[in-house]
Design an enzyme around this catalytic site. Structure first.
Site, PDB file in Angstrom:
ATOM      1  N   CYS A 204       0.881  -1.176   0.000  1.00 18.57           N
ATOM      2  CA  CYS A 204       0.000   0.000   0.000  1.00 18.57           C
ATOM      3  C   CYS A 204       0.912   1.217   0.000  1.00 18.57           C
ATOM      4  CB  CYS A 204      -0.851   0.014   1.264  1.00 18.57           C
ATOM      5  SG  CYS A 204      -1.811  -1.462   1.473  1.00 18.57           S
TER       6      CYS A 204
ATOM      7  N   ARG B 174       1.518   1.810  -6.011  1.00 13.94           N
ATOM      8  CA  ARG B 174       1.809   0.822  -4.958  1.00 13.94           C
ATOM      9  C   ARG B 174       0.559   0.044  -4.573  1.00 13.94           C
ATOM     10  NH1 ARG B 174       6.500   1.758  -2.066  1.00 13.94           N
ATOM     11  NH2 ARG B 174       5.629   0.595  -0.333  1.00 13.94           N
TER      12      ARG B 174
ATOM     13  N   TRP C 184      -3.746  -1.709  -1.271  1.00 12.99           N
ATOM     14  CA  TRP C 184      -3.745  -2.952  -2.050  1.00 12.99           C
ATOM     15  C   TRP C 184      -4.160  -4.019  -1.046  1.00 12.99           C
ATOM     16  CZ3 TRP C 184      -1.212  -7.726  -2.162  1.00 12.99           C
ATOM     17  CH2 TRP C 184      -1.397  -8.466  -3.319  1.00 12.99           C
TER      18      TRP C 184
ATOM     19  N   ASN D  60       0.731   0.234   6.305  1.00  9.69           N
ATOM     20  CA  ASN D  60       1.194  -0.589   5.186  1.00  9.69           C
ATOM     21  C   ASN D  60       1.897  -1.787   5.803  1.00  9.69           C
ATOM     22  OD1 ASN D  60       2.137  -1.649   2.798  1.00  9.69           O
ATOM     23  ND2 ASN D  60       3.912  -0.292   2.701  1.00  9.69           N
ATOM     24  N   GLY D  61       1.429  -2.989   5.504  1.00 12.94           N
ATOM     25  CA  GLY D  61       2.060  -4.195   6.064  1.00 12.94           C
ATOM     26  C   GLY D  61       0.985  -5.200   6.464  1.00 12.94           C
TER      27      GLY D  61
ATOM     28  N   GLU E 173      10.832 -14.513 -18.662  1.00 11.58           N
ATOM     29  CA  GLU E 173      10.571 -13.079 -18.420  1.00 11.58           C
ATOM     30  C   GLU E 173       9.610 -12.528 -19.467  1.00 11.58           C
ATOM     31  OE1 GLU E 173      10.815 -11.005 -16.204  1.00 11.58           O
ATOM     32  OE2 GLU E 173      10.609  -9.082 -17.210  1.00 11.58           O
TER      33      GLU E 173
ATOM     34  N   LYS F  30       5.961 -10.811 -18.694  1.00 15.86           N
ATOM     35  CA  LYS F  30       5.518  -9.491 -19.179  1.00 15.86           C
ATOM     36  C   LYS F  30       4.148  -9.589 -19.815  1.00 15.86           C
ATOM     37  CE  LYS F  30       7.870  -7.104 -17.385  1.00 15.86           C
ATOM     38  NZ  LYS F  30       8.360  -8.058 -16.539  1.00 15.86           N
TER      39      LYS F  30
ATOM     40  N   GLU G 263       1.371 -10.320 -17.175  1.00 12.71           N
ATOM     41  CA  GLU G 263       1.023  -9.333 -16.139  1.00 12.71           C
ATOM     42  C   GLU G 263       0.416  -8.048 -16.705  1.00 12.71           C
ATOM     43  OE1 GLU G 263       4.170  -7.666 -13.716  1.00 12.71           O
ATOM     44  OE2 GLU G 263       5.618  -8.024 -15.283  1.00 12.71           O
TER      45      GLU G 263
ATOM     46  N   HIS H 221       9.215 -32.846 -23.904  1.00 12.92           N
ATOM     47  CA  HIS H 221       8.862 -33.436 -22.598  1.00 12.92           C
ATOM     48  C   HIS H 221       7.495 -32.968 -22.113  1.00 12.92           C
ATOM     49  CE1 HIS H 221      12.933 -35.018 -22.435  1.00 12.92           C
ATOM     50  NE2 HIS H 221      13.357 -33.817 -22.805  1.00 12.92           N
TER      51      HIS H 221
ATOM     52  N   LYS I  43       3.274  -2.498  -7.308  1.00 15.29           N
ATOM     53  CA  LYS I  43       4.666  -2.349  -7.719  1.00 15.29           C
ATOM     54  C   LYS I  43       5.637  -2.943  -6.717  1.00 15.29           C
ATOM     55  CE  LYS I  43       8.078  -1.029 -10.244  1.00 15.29           C
ATOM     56  NZ  LYS I  43       8.338  -1.777 -11.493  1.00 15.29           N
TER      57      LYS I  43
HETATM   58  C1  AGP Z   1       7.830  -7.894 -12.792  1.00 18.91           C
HETATM   59  O1  AGP Z   1       7.385  -7.220 -13.958  1.00 18.91           O
HETATM   60  C2  AGP Z   1       6.980  -7.617 -11.606  1.00 18.91           C
HETATM   61  N1  AGP Z   1       6.705  -6.254 -11.395  1.00 18.91           N
HETATM   62  C3  AGP Z   1       7.467  -8.349 -10.374  1.00 18.91           C
HETATM   63  O2  AGP Z   1       7.686  -9.697 -10.733  1.00 18.91           O
HETATM   64  C4  AGP Z   1       8.764  -7.799  -9.733  1.00 18.91           C
HETATM   65  O3  AGP Z   1       9.859  -8.057 -10.567  1.00 18.91           O
HETATM   66  C5  AGP Z   1       8.965  -8.543  -8.398  1.00 18.91           C
HETATM   67  O4  AGP Z   1       7.857  -8.267  -7.585  1.00 18.91           O
HETATM   68  C6  AGP Z   1      10.254  -8.160  -7.678  1.00 18.91           C
HETATM   69  O5  AGP Z   1      10.194  -6.793  -7.325  1.00 18.91           O
HETATM   70  P1  AGP Z   1      11.556  -6.090  -6.813  1.00 18.91           P
HETATM   71  O6  AGP Z   1      12.525  -6.113  -7.958  1.00 18.91           O
HETATM   72  O7  AGP Z   1      11.137  -4.708  -6.418  1.00 18.91           O
HETATM   73  O8  AGP Z   1      12.063  -6.892  -5.644  1.00 18.91           O
END
Ligand code: AGP
Length: 607
Positions: free
Chosen positions: A2, A27, A70, A96-97, A480, A484, A487, A503, A602
């Site tokens: 958050c 966030r 969040w 936040n937490g 990766e 992308k 997400e 496999h 984020k």
């Molecule tokens: C990747 O596009 C995501 N936003 C997510 O997987 C991110 O890489 C992951 O949460 C790690 O975040 P950080 O690099 O801030 O630790």
């Protein structure tokens, strides 16, 4: 997870708080709310900050607290939105937490007559402070300290009491808190971005620390009230860094920044003639690193995939056995590490809970910990013994793009640094260093070709499934690339090492299940061609990512995206760029908000 923001000074707080929340929305953005001194209630709303702004017009106080959420406990709703309050609407909190022992605390407080308005864990803190105030003669500060001591879990909080307008208490345990120091005014935030609009002078709280702030000044202490002196630092970023700069989305802006990001990662860190990397953040541990016999890289999401690329680099060019672990797994694993092992935590935000927890567990075992972090002053940056900053600037888009490229660039520098401490020759070191210098221009060439990538992407925008395949250095890039697409476009996409096709994954292939094959002219090119043939034989469509000048591959695939040639170990820094653009164009064609994908945030600062 958050975002919290608080203000105390002479100006009308509501407008400042709303603007701050708008910057923090990446966030978390399922609900928001603010409380200002002198108000009898908070204003809260489901959805984005805009829904709160209209209601906040009537708030006049010159201090206040704010929150964009969040959800972790309790669905997104107005009643679960922060700020939360106690039974008398006197104590106001934003959090936040995760309060892990909230159920037991809530039961005890309910038995003492407290009634709760929300389903959240956070609300417990407001009632706990209220309970302590009964026993501590209405002393808000002492009661806040006592209440926080009872919390198990993580918190970054800002607290107010209606009888103390202008006074804000903040504290942290596991969730970041930064205090902005203005002239006669102070700001509290989960990260520096909303503070930048007002001041660049900040102090960061560490875990277990507590700050009492009013417009007259601030004090920092432990929860037991032992005074702490903290010298303010200056934020490197500027306001433009956190603005879109004319781009429709932060995600595209941040992809376009990638040539400069590579430059910022390597600037002042290469000694070309000797083929050396100079990493100031490792200076104090240079001798210790020379004795390291094993590396364990830990990260989550994209940071984890960057680590897998780093593994290939470090093993091939520095000769160090390297494992890569997902933070949420490693933190609970039996760690069989010794003094000849070093842990490298990779994290853009520097606040990812699982990565941080794994690092802390390793530290408890006496293992050397290093960080590759973007956010200066973040928890992982401060908890690790040494490390290397990315200097990529703030990454606002939830999908990691420029930060990922920067992580790969820093891992290449790391490989150079450790390799030249070991058997890597000056000639090989120079070769890598010279090629690193050429990468920004090579990424630029890919970006200049992005209209072609957009055209190809639009051919696949209604696809329901996608397979990404690659080998060796580009196997993690397949994962990766799939992440992308997942997400930001919500399309089901899987990454696979291409050798795995027989496999299992080959069974999925038909006309409706396309494949993105990363097939540069490298040591496994022929193997990739065979994999492409396997797919074509099952009528699967294939987009190839190929090396400029490779005309042969055209005969095998449906679409080709070209990238410049580079060293095999550096090819992921180029190959990921078209995959980022591909995901961006498909997602925007599908009408999604790529900067704030649904269900994601984020910075994942809770488990
Ligand atoms: C990747 O596009 C995501 N936003 C997510 O997987 C991110 O890489 C992951 O949460 C790690 O975040 P950080 O690099 O801030 O630790």
């Amino acid at each position: 997870m958050c975002g919290i923001f608080a203000y105390t000074g002479e100006k009308r707080a509501a407008g400042i708080l709303i603007d701050g929340l708008r910057v923090l929305e990446y966030r978390g953005y399922d609900s928001a709310g603010i409380y200002t001194a002198g108000s009898s209630a908070a204003v809260r709303a489901v959805g984005t900050v805009r829904n709160v702004a209209d209601k906040a017009a009537r708030l006049t106080g010159t201090s206040g607290i704010a929150h964009t959420r969040w959800a972790t406990h309790g669905a997104p709703s107005e009643k679960n939105a922060h700020p939360h309050t106690d039974c008398n609407k006197s104590v106001w909190i934003v959090h936040n937490g995760i309060i892990e022992n909230y159920k037991k605390l809530r039961e005890r407080l309910t038995e003492h007559g407290h009634s709760f308005a929300s389903e959240t864990d956070s609300e417990v803190l407001a009632h706990l402070i209220e309970e302590h105030m009964k026993a501590l003669g209405n002393d808000f500060e002492a009661s806040a300290r006592a209440a926080l001591k009872e919390i198990t879990g993580t918190y970054g909080v800002a607290l107010m009491h209606k009888s103390l307008p202008g006074t804000v208490i903040t504290a942290r345990m596991g969730s970041p808190i930064v205090i902005g120091i203005g002239s006669g005014e102070y700001f509290i935030a989960s990260d520096p971005t909303p503070i930048l609009h007002h001041t660049k002078d900040v102090v960061y709280l560490n875990d277990g620390e507590f700050a009492l702030i009013s417009k007259k000044g601030y004090t920092i202490s432990t929860l037991d009230n032992a005074a702490i002196e903290r010298i303010p630092s200056t934020i490197e970023w500027n306001i433009d860094d956190v603005k879109k700069g004319g781009f429709e989305h932060f995600m595209l802006k941040e992809i376009i920044e990638e040539p400069e990001v590579i430059l910022n990662a390597i600037r002042g860190r290469l000694v070309i003639e000797e083929g050396l990397a100079q990493l100031g953040g490792l200076r104090e541990v240079e001798d210790k690193l020379a004795g390291i016999k094993r590396l364990v890289i830990v990260g989550c999401g994209s940071a984890y995939y960057a680590g897998v690329v780093g593994k290939y680099m470090l093993e091939e060019y520095a000769g160090i056995p390297t494992e890569v672990e997902i933070g949420s797994e490693l933190r609970y694993r039996k760690m069989l590490f010794d003094e000849e092992t070093a842990i490298i935590g990779i994290s853009q935000s520097g606040e990812t809970a699982d990565t941080l927890a794994a690092i802390k567990e390793a530290q408890r075992k006496g293992v050397m910990t290093l960080g590759i972090v973007n956010a200066v002053g973040s928890t992982i940056a401060r908890e690790t013994e040494a490390g290397v900053y990315n200097h990529a600037g703030p990454e606002i888009g939830v999908a990691s793009t420029k930060a990922f490229l920067s992580q790969l660039s820093v891992l290449a520098l790391f490989t150079l640094f450790l390799g030249r401490q070991r058997d890597m020759s000056p000639v090989m070191g120079k070769r890598i260093a010279e090629e690193l210098l050429l990468l920004p221009g090579k990424v630029e060439r890919i970006l200049n070709d992005r209209e072609r990538i957009r055209t190809i992407a639009h051919k696949y925008e209604q696809t329901r499934d996608f397979l990404y395949i690659g080998r060796k250095y580009n196997s993690p890039i397949a994962y990766e690339g799939a992440l992308k697409l997942k997400e930001v476009s919500y399309i089901h996409a899987e990454g696979y090492g291409a050798g795995e096709m027989k496999h299992g994954p080959l069974a999925m292939i038909d006309e409706a299940f396309p494949t993105f094959a990363i097939a540069p002219k490298d040591s496994v090119y022929e193997k990739m061609i065979s994999n492409i043939e396997e797919i074509k034989a099952r009528k699967g469509r294939v987009i190839a990512l190929a090396t400029e000048g490779d005309m042969t591959i055209n005969e095998h695939v449906d679409d080709v995206i070209y990238m410049p040639k580079t060293l095999e170990m550096l090819s992921p820094i180029l190959s990921v760029v078209p995959l980022q653009l591909f995901a961006y164009y498909i997602a925007t064609a599908r009408g999604f908000n790529v900067d704030r994908p649904r269900n994601l945030a984020k910075s994942v600062t809770v488990e």
